[in-house]
Design an enzyme around this catalytic site. Structure first.
Site, PDB file in Angstrom:
ATOM      1  N   HIS A  62       8.573  -6.642  -2.799  1.00 23.71           N
ATOM      2  CA  HIS A  62       8.901  -5.187  -2.120  1.00 23.71           C
ATOM      3  C   HIS A  62       7.634  -4.925  -1.398  1.00 23.71           C
ATOM      4  CE1 HIS A  62       7.017  -4.608  -5.995  1.00 23.71           C
ATOM      5  NE2 HIS A  62       6.975  -3.429  -5.810  1.00 23.71           N
ATOM      6  N   HIS A  64       5.482  -2.195  -1.718  1.00 25.27           N
ATOM      7  CA  HIS A  64       4.340  -1.548  -2.392  1.00 25.27           C
ATOM      8  C   HIS A  64       3.250  -2.180  -2.424  1.00 25.27           C
ATOM      9  CE1 HIS A  64       7.116   1.179  -5.322  1.00 25.27           C
ATOM     10  NE2 HIS A  64       6.970   1.670  -4.040  1.00 25.27           N
ATOM     11  N   ASP A  66       0.459  -2.832  -4.041  1.00 27.57           N
ATOM     12  CA  ASP A  66      -0.244  -3.764  -4.737  1.00 27.57           C
ATOM     13  C   ASP A  66       0.359  -4.887  -4.612  1.00 27.57           C
ATOM     14  OD1 ASP A  66       1.984  -2.252  -5.911  1.00 27.57           O
ATOM     15  OD2 ASP A  66       1.572  -3.262  -7.967  1.00 27.57           O
ATOM     16  N   HIS A  67       1.480  -5.354  -4.119  1.00 28.46           N
ATOM     17  CA  HIS A  67       2.227  -6.507  -3.840  1.00 28.46           C
ATOM     18  C   HIS A  67       2.014  -7.065  -2.349  1.00 28.46           C
ATOM     19  CE1 HIS A  67       4.764  -6.574  -7.643  1.00 28.46           C
ATOM     20  NE2 HIS A  67       4.109  -5.347  -7.616  1.00 28.46           N
ATOM     21  N   HIS A 139      14.228  -0.909  -8.751  1.00 29.73           N
ATOM     22  CA  HIS A 139      13.069  -0.357  -8.553  1.00 29.73           C
ATOM     23  C   HIS A 139      13.116   0.964  -7.779  1.00 29.73           C
ATOM     24  CE1 HIS A 139       8.767  -0.081  -9.416  1.00 29.73           C
ATOM     25  NE2 HIS A 139       8.320  -0.525  -8.202  1.00 29.73           N
ATOM     26  N   ASP A 210       8.841  -5.859  -9.453  1.00 31.78           N
ATOM     27  CA  ASP A 210       8.887  -4.841 -10.233  1.00 31.78           C
ATOM     28  C   ASP A 210      10.575  -4.392 -10.432  1.00 31.78           C
ATOM     29  OD1 ASP A 210       6.217  -4.869  -9.971  1.00 31.78           O
ATOM     30  OD2 ASP A 210       6.052  -2.950  -8.955  1.00 31.78           O
TER      31      ASP A 210
END
Length: 305
Positions: A62, A64, A66-67, A139, A210
């Site tokens: 996804h 976001h 941090d990914h 998520h 997530d």
């Protein structure tokens, strides 16, 4: 052949001195499959000894930060090293726009062809020896989980049957073991099923991204040899996990239990847990075969038989 699983980054949203941003590597027959690409992933690849191989594919769960914030840096590094082979990157809708924006804003010119494939649930990739499937999970933004499923391997070879059928030991045996029919020196056609046992199942590895609890992940992980599931909060913070659509140890263990997974590894650990033993205890109360991932931890999976 085994699958090597290397946990490059195991933190939650914020990296810590001990844990890097999310990234997971699977190495199979010389090919590297990278799942998520948090900040500093290229350094973790080098620290792990995996390097930056020419045979590599990337799968993003996804969008976001941090990914995915490590992806531009990895692409830049590969280009500085004069990579020439095309690189395939898979992920949810919006991935192409993200990469186009980065490339335009910083003037990122690559030495190789970047192939961006926006995907949805279902079959994502069919490659020699394995497939990659995806499923939507729960998520706060569209998020995929991925499963690497090896194709069935030929059954066990029975040399005594081959000899009885007139197949001389040597290259013809190898052909039969690979599932190909052969002709004996006398001209007799021998089919693989005449000298092989039943097909043997391959390995299956599932990576969740997530997610809160969801049945789609249970189905994707059905019969997995290894389920890698996010575990941002402990059970005592279940309300916060539900609010933010993350998981706790009991949620991850329930998914593994319902899916019939053989082993569970918890990752995406919040920075609040300097000692993750509480997560391990809570998960083991429901599912015994579980570990908490650490950066650069390695597992080797071998098929049965």
């Amino acid at each position: 052949m085994p699958i090597e699983v290397v946990f490059l980054g195991t933190s939650g949203c914020i990296p810590t001195p001990e844990r890097s941003s999310p990234a997971l590597a699977l190495r199979r027959e010389g090919e590297l499959l990278l799942f998520d690409c948090g900040e500093g992933t290229q350094r973790q690849l080098l620290r792990s000894g995996l390097g930056l191989p020419s045979r590599m594919r990337i799968f993003i769960t996804h969008l976001h930060g941090d990914h995915i914030f490590g992806l531009p840096g990895l692409l830049h590094t590969l280009s500085l090293l004069s990579r020439r082979e095309p690189l395939e990157v898979y992920g949810p809708p919006g991935l192409a726009a993200f990469l186009a924006c980065v490339r335009e804003s910083v003037g990122l010119e690559l030495s190789f062809e970047l192939v961006v494939r926006e995907v949805r649930a279902g079959l994502v990739l069919e490659a020699p020896g394995y497939v990659i499937r995806a499923a939507w999970v729960r998520h706060s933004t569209p998020t995929l989980a991925y499963a690497l499923e090896e194709k069935p391997r030929p059954g066990r070879f029975h040399p005594e049957r081959a000899r009885e059928l007139g197949v001389p030991e040597g290259p013809l045996w190898k052909e039969l073991q690979l599932g190909r029919p052969v002709r004996t020196p006398s001209g007799r056609l021998v089919r693989p099923e005449e000298v092989l046992g039943p097909p043997r199942r391959g390995l299956k590895v599932v990576y969740s991204g997530d997610t809160a609890y969801c049945e789609t992940l249970v189905e994707l992980a059905r019969g997995a040899d290894l389920l890698i599931h996010e575990c941002t909060f402990d059970d005592g913070a279940a309300d916060k996990a539900a609010e933010r659509l993350h998981a706790t140890p009991s949620v991850a263990a329930e998914v593994a239990l319902r899916a019939g997974a053989r082993r569970l590894v918890l990752t995406h650990i919040s920075a609040r847990y300097r000692d993750p033993s509480v997560l391990l205890r809570q998960a083991r109360a429901r599912f015994p075969n579980v570990l908490v991932a650490e950066d650069l931890m390695r597992l080797e999976l071998r098929p049965e038989g």
